[in-house]
Design an enzyme around this catalytic site. Sequence first.
Site, PDB file in Angstrom:
ATOM      1  N   SER A  91       0.839  -1.204   0.000  1.00  0.00           N
ATOM      2  CA  SER A  91       0.000   0.000   0.000  1.00  0.00           C
ATOM      3  C   SER A  91       0.868   1.247   0.000  1.00  0.00           C
ATOM      4  O   SER A  91       1.639   1.486   0.938  1.00  0.00           O
ATOM      5  CB  SER A  91      -0.910   0.013   1.233  1.00  0.00           C
ATOM      6  OG  SER A  91      -1.500   1.293   1.347  1.00  0.00           O
ATOM      7  N   HIS A 100      -0.850  -1.624  -4.043  1.00  0.00           N
ATOM      8  CA  HIS A 100      -2.193  -1.375  -3.515  1.00  0.00           C
ATOM      9  C   HIS A 100      -2.426   0.127  -3.453  1.00  0.00           C
ATOM     10  O   HIS A 100      -1.675   0.859  -2.814  1.00  0.00           O
ATOM     11  CB  HIS A 100      -2.295  -2.021  -2.129  1.00  0.00           C
ATOM     12  CG  HIS A 100      -3.662  -1.989  -1.526  1.00  0.00           C
ATOM     13  ND1 HIS A 100      -4.633  -2.916  -1.837  1.00  0.00           N
ATOM     14  CD2 HIS A 100      -4.231  -1.158  -0.618  1.00  0.00           C
ATOM     15  CE1 HIS A 100      -5.735  -2.661  -1.145  1.00  0.00           C
ATOM     16  NE2 HIS A 100      -5.518  -1.580  -0.406  1.00  0.00           N
ATOM     17  N   ASP A 130      -4.995   2.995  -2.459  1.00  0.00           N
ATOM     18  CA  ASP A 130      -6.161   3.267  -1.613  1.00  0.00           C
ATOM     19  C   ASP A 130      -6.812   4.590  -1.981  1.00  0.00           C
ATOM     20  O   ASP A 130      -6.222   5.650  -1.775  1.00  0.00           O
ATOM     21  CB  ASP A 130      -5.719   3.353  -0.144  1.00  0.00           C
ATOM     22  CG  ASP A 130      -5.430   1.992   0.449  1.00  0.00           C
ATOM     23  OD1 ASP A 130      -6.283   1.092   0.336  1.00  0.00           O
ATOM     24  OD2 ASP A 130      -4.345   1.831   1.044  1.00  0.00           O
ATOM     25  N   MET A 146      -9.706   7.211  -1.171  1.00  0.00           N
ATOM     26  CA  MET A 146     -10.651   7.593  -0.110  1.00  0.00           C
ATOM     27  C   MET A 146     -11.269   8.942  -0.439  1.00  0.00           C
ATOM     28  O   MET A 146     -10.556   9.861  -0.852  1.00  0.00           O
ATOM     29  CB  MET A 146      -9.908   7.710   1.224  1.00  0.00           C
ATOM     30  CG  MET A 146      -9.160   6.458   1.615  1.00  0.00           C
ATOM     31  SD  MET A 146      -8.255   6.731   3.143  1.00  0.00           S
ATOM     32  CE  MET A 146      -7.401   5.164   3.284  1.00  0.00           C
ATOM     33  N   HIS A 204      -8.141  -0.017  -4.556  1.00  0.00           N
ATOM     34  CA  HIS A 204      -9.121  -0.238  -3.488  1.00  0.00           C
ATOM     35  C   HIS A 204      -9.955   1.035  -3.332  1.00  0.00           C
ATOM     36  O   HIS A 204      -9.466   2.034  -2.798  1.00  0.00           O
ATOM     37  CB  HIS A 204      -8.356  -0.575  -2.197  1.00  0.00           C
ATOM     38  CG  HIS A 204      -9.222  -0.790  -1.002  1.00  0.00           C
ATOM     39  ND1 HIS A 204      -8.703  -0.838   0.283  1.00  0.00           N
ATOM     40  CD2 HIS A 204     -10.570  -0.994  -0.878  1.00  0.00           C
ATOM     41  CE1 HIS A 204      -9.702  -1.050   1.141  1.00  0.00           C
ATOM     42  NE2 HIS A 204     -10.829  -1.147   0.467  1.00  0.00           N
ATOM     43  N   MET A 206     -12.501   3.217  -1.661  1.00  0.00           N
ATOM     44  CA  MET A 206     -13.277   3.462  -0.446  1.00  0.00           C
ATOM     45  C   MET A 206     -14.045   4.762  -0.680  1.00  0.00           C
ATOM     46  O   MET A 206     -13.741   5.809  -0.116  1.00  0.00           O
ATOM     47  CB  MET A 206     -12.332   3.566   0.758  1.00  0.00           C
ATOM     48  CG  MET A 206     -11.751   2.215   1.165  1.00  0.00           C
ATOM     49  SD  MET A 206     -10.298   2.348   2.209  1.00  0.00           S
ATOM     50  CE  MET A 206      -9.039   2.588   0.947  1.00  0.00           C
ATOM     51  N   MET A 222     -11.371  -6.456   5.214  1.00  0.00           N
ATOM     52  CA  MET A 222     -10.724  -5.397   5.994  1.00  0.00           C
ATOM     53  C   MET A 222     -10.485  -5.893   7.415  1.00  0.00           C
ATOM     54  O   MET A 222     -11.411  -6.344   8.088  1.00  0.00           O
ATOM     55  CB  MET A 222     -11.611  -4.141   6.047  1.00  0.00           C
ATOM     56  CG  MET A 222     -11.776  -3.379   4.737  1.00  0.00           C
ATOM     57  SD  MET A 222     -10.225  -2.847   3.974  1.00  0.00           S
ATOM     58  CE  MET A 222      -9.454  -1.883   5.273  1.00  0.00           C
ATOM     59  N   PHE A 262      -7.550   4.670   7.349  1.00  0.00           N
ATOM     60  CA  PHE A 262      -6.205   5.083   7.746  1.00  0.00           C
ATOM     61  C   PHE A 262      -5.224   3.917   7.729  1.00  0.00           C
ATOM     62  O   PHE A 262      -5.609   2.791   8.053  1.00  0.00           O
ATOM     63  CB  PHE A 262      -6.226   5.683   9.161  1.00  0.00           C
ATOM     64  CG  PHE A 262      -7.117   6.885   9.261  1.00  0.00           C
ATOM     65  CD1 PHE A 262      -6.633   8.152   8.978  1.00  0.00           C
ATOM     66  CD2 PHE A 262      -8.459   6.734   9.601  1.00  0.00           C
ATOM     67  CE1 PHE A 262      -7.482   9.256   9.038  1.00  0.00           C
ATOM     68  CE2 PHE A 262      -9.306   7.833   9.659  1.00  0.00           C
ATOM     69  CZ  PHE A 262      -8.810   9.105   9.375  1.00  0.00           C
ATOM     70  N   GLY A 287      -1.625   2.263   9.284  1.00  0.00           N
ATOM     71  CA  GLY A 287      -0.973   2.258  10.593  1.00  0.00           C
ATOM     72  C   GLY A 287      -1.842   1.836  11.762  1.00  0.00           C
ATOM     73  O   GLY A 287      -1.471   2.063  12.919  1.00  0.00           O
ATOM     74  N   ASP A 346      -6.494  -6.859   4.357  1.00  0.00           N
ATOM     75  CA  ASP A 346      -5.995  -5.479   4.349  1.00  0.00           C
ATOM     76  C   ASP A 346      -6.157  -4.810   5.709  1.00  0.00           C
ATOM     77  O   ASP A 346      -7.279  -4.646   6.188  1.00  0.00           O
ATOM     78  CB  ASP A 346      -6.783  -4.698   3.272  1.00  0.00           C
ATOM     79  CG  ASP A 346      -6.274  -3.280   3.067  1.00  0.00           C
ATOM     80  OD1 ASP A 346      -5.223  -2.922   3.626  1.00  0.00           O
ATOM     81  OD2 ASP A 346      -6.946  -2.534   2.322  1.00  0.00           O
ATOM     82  N   GLY A 347      -5.019  -4.422   6.291  1.00  0.00           N
ATOM     83  CA  GLY A 347      -5.040  -3.638   7.521  1.00  0.00           C
ATOM     84  C   GLY A 347      -4.255  -4.288   8.651  1.00  0.00           C
ATOM     85  O   GLY A 347      -4.555  -5.407   9.062  1.00  0.00           O
ATOM     86  N   GLY A 363       1.288  -1.790   4.328  1.00  0.00           N
ATOM     87  CA  GLY A 363       1.718  -0.433   4.025  1.00  0.00           C
ATOM     88  C   GLY A 363       2.729   0.073   5.029  1.00  0.00           C
ATOM     89  O   GLY A 363       3.947   0.005   4.820  1.00  0.00           O
TER      90      GLY A 363
HETATM   91  C1  DX5 Z   1      -6.903   1.336   5.110  1.00  0.00           C
HETATM   92  C2  DX5 Z   1      -6.337   0.942   3.783  1.00  0.00           C
HETATM   93  C3  DX5 Z   1      -5.155   0.037   3.860  1.00  0.00           C
HETATM   94  C4  DX5 Z   1      -3.929   0.650   4.486  1.00  0.00           C
HETATM   95  C5  DX5 Z   1      -3.106  -0.450   5.057  1.00  0.00           C
HETATM   96  O1  DX5 Z   1      -8.135   1.934   4.926  1.00  0.00           O
HETATM   97  O2  DX5 Z   1      -7.323   0.288   3.010  1.00  0.00           O
HETATM   98  O3  DX5 Z   1      -4.830  -0.464   2.582  1.00  0.00           O
HETATM   99  O4  DX5 Z   1      -3.170   1.378   3.574  1.00  0.00           O
HETATM  100  O5  DX5 Z   1      -2.131   0.126   5.818  1.00  0.00           O
HETATM  101  P1  DX5 Z   1      -1.383  -0.618   6.987  1.00  0.00           P
HETATM  102  O6  DX5 Z   1      -0.619  -1.757   6.378  1.00  0.00           O
HETATM  103  O7  DX5 Z   1      -0.513   0.431   7.550  1.00  0.00           O
HETATM  104  O8  DX5 Z   1      -2.429  -1.115   7.956  1.00  0.00           O
HETATM  105 ZN    ZN Z   2      -6.646  -0.753   1.174  1.00  0.00          ZN
END
Ligand code: DX5
Ligand code: ZN
Length: 228
Positions: free
Chosen positions: A20, A45, A47, A49, A78, A80, A149, A155, A157, A188-189, A210
């Site tokens: 990510s 990946h 993201d 948003m 992805h 969102m 998820m 977010f 982290g 993911d996450g 990520g």
């Molecule tokens: C969160 C995202 C993830 C995020 C993962 O909404 O969809 O893809 O970037 O990040 P980490 O690996 O830091 O949890």
């Molecule tokens: Zn994602």
Amino acid sequence: MIRNEVVDKTDMRNTEISVSILSADLLHLQDELEKLKQADADQLHFDVMDGQFVPNISFGLPVLQAVSKQTDLFLDVHLMIRNPLQYIENFASAGADLITFHLESADDPFQVIAEIRKQHCKVGISVKPGTPAKALLPFLDLVDVILIMTVEPGFGGQSYLHDMTEKIRAIKNMLQERDLRNVRIEVDGGIDAGTAPEALQAGADILVSGSYLFRQDDMKSAIMQLKR
Ligand code: DX5
Ligand code: ZN
């Protein structure tokens, strides 16, 4: 000795890592893309948003276009966002290989799936932590990827929600019962060296990571470690 080799190959055969870039240094994105390539990332990946479906705004079409021109990595997008149907064609033209939308965001998920197919992209469907596995039942044989998820989307982290491991297992069982061997489970996450084995054991095929990977000095060996 021989047994170990066989086990290793079996374990690593199908696992892919989708990195990510939400946690990348966006001012030096070109260098970051090169880093992903050197580290043997399987997918990138991306993201998206919109500040509506999730309480954060990331990046969108112009950035995807720029990324797509600079890399030959598989682009795992992805979404969102609210009303994904409206933007499928644009994301496909911008270079997406796989477009994943949220079940919770679409008025008519069947129509979104059809539109992604029409644009010749792979189809992914995602669920937030609060949406049960059984909500995916009508779509299992229509998609290429199910993205589970393991944090609330919005977010990078955050910490992996261990309650979600059971959901991964449930979806793996649902797919096996229907002999849907080509549908892949993406998680993911909160994926790091500690949580990856849990997700993989439950049935994950693709791991998104990520913040963990971008923190490592040696991303290549970190990716290899995640696959084991
Ligand atoms: C969160 C995202 C993830 C995020 C993962 O909404 O969809 O893809 O970037 O990040 P980490 O690996 O830091 O949890
Ligand atoms: Zn994602």
